[in-house]
Scaffold this active site. Structure first.
Site, PDB file in Angstrom:
ATOM      1  N   PRO A   5       0.758  -1.221  -0.043  1.00  0.00           N
ATOM      2  CG  PRO A   5      -0.046  -0.978   2.063  1.00  0.00           C
ATOM      3  CD  PRO A   5       0.742  -1.888   1.396  1.00  0.00           C
ATOM      4  CG  ASP A  36       0.754   0.448 -11.532  1.00  0.00           C
ATOM      5  OD1 ASP A  36       0.995  -0.090 -12.789  1.00  0.00           O
ATOM      6  OD2 ASP A  36       0.198  -0.571 -10.771  1.00  0.00           O
ATOM      7  CE  LYS A  75      -3.516   1.185 -16.519  1.00  0.00           C
ATOM      8  NZ  LYS A  75      -4.218  -0.154 -16.737  1.00  0.00           N
ATOM      9  N   GLY A  96       0.995  -1.380  -7.554  1.00  0.00           N
ATOM     10  CA  GLY A  96       0.343  -0.991  -6.207  1.00  0.00           C
ATOM     11  C   GLY A  96      -0.207  -2.164  -5.546  1.00  0.00           C
ATOM     12  N   GLY A  97       0.016  -2.407  -4.348  1.00  0.00           N
ATOM     13  CA  GLY A  97      -0.977  -3.265  -3.407  1.00  0.00           C
ATOM     14  C   GLY A  97      -0.700  -4.965  -3.889  1.00  0.00           C
ATOM     15  CG  ASP A  98      -2.050  -9.135  -4.498  1.00  0.00           C
ATOM     16  OD1 ASP A  98      -1.306 -10.082  -3.917  1.00  0.00           O
ATOM     17  OD2 ASP A  98      -2.829  -9.708  -5.459  1.00  0.00           O
ATOM     18  CG  MET A 105     -10.129   2.390  -8.130  1.00  0.00           C
ATOM     19  SD  MET A 105      -9.959   1.331  -9.880  1.00  0.00           S
ATOM     20  CE  MET A 105     -10.553  -0.321  -9.179  1.00  0.00           C
TER      21      MET A 105
HETATM   22  N1  SAH Z   1      -3.739  -3.737  -6.402  1.00  0.00           N
HETATM   23  C1  SAH Z   1      -4.210  -2.607  -5.631  1.00  0.00           C
HETATM   24  C2  SAH Z   1      -5.454  -1.857  -6.066  1.00  0.00           C
HETATM   25  C3  SAH Z   1      -5.225  -1.259  -7.159  1.00  0.00           C
HETATM   26  S1  SAH Z   1      -6.805  -0.341  -7.947  1.00  0.00           S
HETATM   27  C4  SAH Z   1      -4.370  -3.180  -4.168  1.00  0.00           C
HETATM   28  O1  SAH Z   1      -4.152  -4.389  -3.804  1.00  0.00           O
HETATM   29  O2  SAH Z   1      -4.360  -2.311  -3.143  1.00  0.00           O
HETATM   30  C5  SAH Z   1      -6.212   1.300  -7.208  1.00  0.00           C
HETATM   31  C6  SAH Z   1      -7.173   1.750  -6.024  1.00  0.00           C
HETATM   32  O3  SAH Z   1      -6.687   0.894  -4.842  1.00  0.00           O
HETATM   33  C7  SAH Z   1      -7.163   3.294  -5.368  1.00  0.00           C
HETATM   34  O4  SAH Z   1      -8.230   3.790  -6.368  1.00  0.00           O
HETATM   35  C8  SAH Z   1      -7.557   2.904  -4.108  1.00  0.00           C
HETATM   36  O5  SAH Z   1      -8.935   2.838  -4.030  1.00  0.00           O
HETATM   37  C9  SAH Z   1      -7.034   1.629  -3.598  1.00  0.00           C
HETATM   38  N2  SAH Z   1      -5.417   2.152  -3.026  1.00  0.00           N
HETATM   39  C10 SAH Z   1      -4.207   1.890  -3.179  1.00  0.00           C
HETATM   40  N3  SAH Z   1      -3.228   2.035  -2.557  1.00  0.00           N
HETATM   41  C11 SAH Z   1      -4.069   2.671  -1.738  1.00  0.00           C
HETATM   42  C12 SAH Z   1      -3.645   3.737  -0.227  1.00  0.00           C
HETATM   43  N4  SAH Z   1      -2.152   3.601  -0.030  1.00  0.00           N
HETATM   44  N5  SAH Z   1      -4.298   3.971   0.329  1.00  0.00           N
HETATM   45  C13 SAH Z   1      -5.865   3.901   0.087  1.00  0.00           C
HETATM   46  N6  SAH Z   1      -6.241   3.305  -1.053  1.00  0.00           N
HETATM   47  C14 SAH Z   1      -5.487   2.945  -1.795  1.00  0.00           C
END
Ligand code: SAH
Length: 261
Positions: free
Chosen positions: A19, A42, A64, A95-97, A176
């Site tokens: 995150p 990204d 994006k 980002g994230g997973d 999102m």
């Molecule tokens: N693969 C990512 C999600 C990608 S979609 C995951 O697993 O987290 C992108 C969305 O993820 C953003 O619009 C928001 O809703 C969320 N997001 C990603 N990073 C974030 C963060 N640090 N804090 C809050 N929301 C986050």
């Protein structure tokens, strides 16, 4: 028979960056970043994480934004395939997973279709990072035993069937969802959710500028606009989103009721 050996193909590593906080990277992700020669990332990936990339590596941003696409998904897929076919190992940092709303599935398919080996390195999804940082348990014996992840900005939001995903005993996490906050609360209330169901909005989870804002469901849009909440942010809907003190009070009340039975 002699054959000229083909250029050995590179591999594509689809890597979750978590995150935001670099401490939340997996060891596998950190090692791949240190040894990388090409990183395709990204816009969501934190600058502190990019600072961990091998300084000799080439870095390509494929950021994006909702209305400002720097690179279409097809072009990103093509880039990964082209580089791997040319023999380069590609670290694709997301980002994230990579497999939670990250279109990692499409990238993996495109690579496999071109005969390229893919490794997927999971990351801490923002849903998990944000709930931990905000101390909002996604499940809780007294409040929720079901948790769902949905995309608030997707093809045909109004036609999406979210019925049964939110309400008593359930936690709904919306990715999102800022731009469609008004439609989201209307949609959920039309599905029978009470206007006072607790909502938490977590902006920039695990980063220095993190904010956690709360309101009842009916006030979601007003909360987002009055606090000028910006992406990235998650919306958490359900009893667990109550402020921590309230959640404890609520649990204590429930226990007292049970004890008095
Ligand atoms: N693969 C990512 C999600 C990608 S979609 C995951 O697993 O987290 C992108 C969305 O993820 C953003 O619009 C928001 O809703 C969320 N997001 C990603 N990073 C974030 C963060 N640090 N804090 C809050 N929301 C986050």
């Amino acid at each position: 028979m002699t054959m000229t050996p083909a250029t050995p193909k590179g591999r594509v590593h689809l890597v979750g960056a978590g995150p935001g906080d670099p401490d939340l990277l997996t060891l596998r992700a950190a090692r791949l970043l240190e040894g990388a020669s090409l990183v395709v990332h990204d816009g969501l990936v934190d600058t502190a994480i990019l600072a961990m990339v091998n300084p000799a590596a080439e870095r390509i941003s494929v950021a994006k934004a909702r209305s400002r696409h720097t690179m279409q998904q097809e072009d990103i897929n093509a880039l990964l395939v082209r580089e791997a076919l040319a023999g380069r190992d590609v670290v694709r940092l997301k980002g994230g997973d990579p497999f939670v709303f990250g279109r990692g599935g499409e990238e993996a398919e495109a690579c496999r279709a071109a005969g390229i080996e893919v490794e997927v390195v999971p990351g801490i999804s923002s849903a998990l990072g944000a709930s931990a940082a905000a101390q909002i348990p996604l499940t809780h014996r007294d409040h929720a035993s079901i948790v769902s992840f949905v995309a608030g900005q997707c093809k045909g939001l109004t036609e999406q069937d979210w019925s049964g995903l939110a309400g008593k005993g359930r936690t709904l996490v919306i990715f999102m969802g800022l731009a469609t906050a008004a439609q989201i609360s209307e949609k959920l209330m039309a599905d029978g959710l009470a206007p006072d169901v607790p909502v938490a909005v977590i902006e920039n989870a695990t980063r220095a500028q993190m904010r956690v804002l709360r309101s009842p469901l009916a006030g979601l849009e007003a909360l987002v606009s009055s606090h000028r909440v910006k992406s990235p942010a998650l919306i958490v809907i359900g009893d667990v989103a109550r402020a921590r003190g309230d959640l404890a009070d609520h649990t204590i009340r429930a226990l007292a009721l049970e004890a008095g039975k």
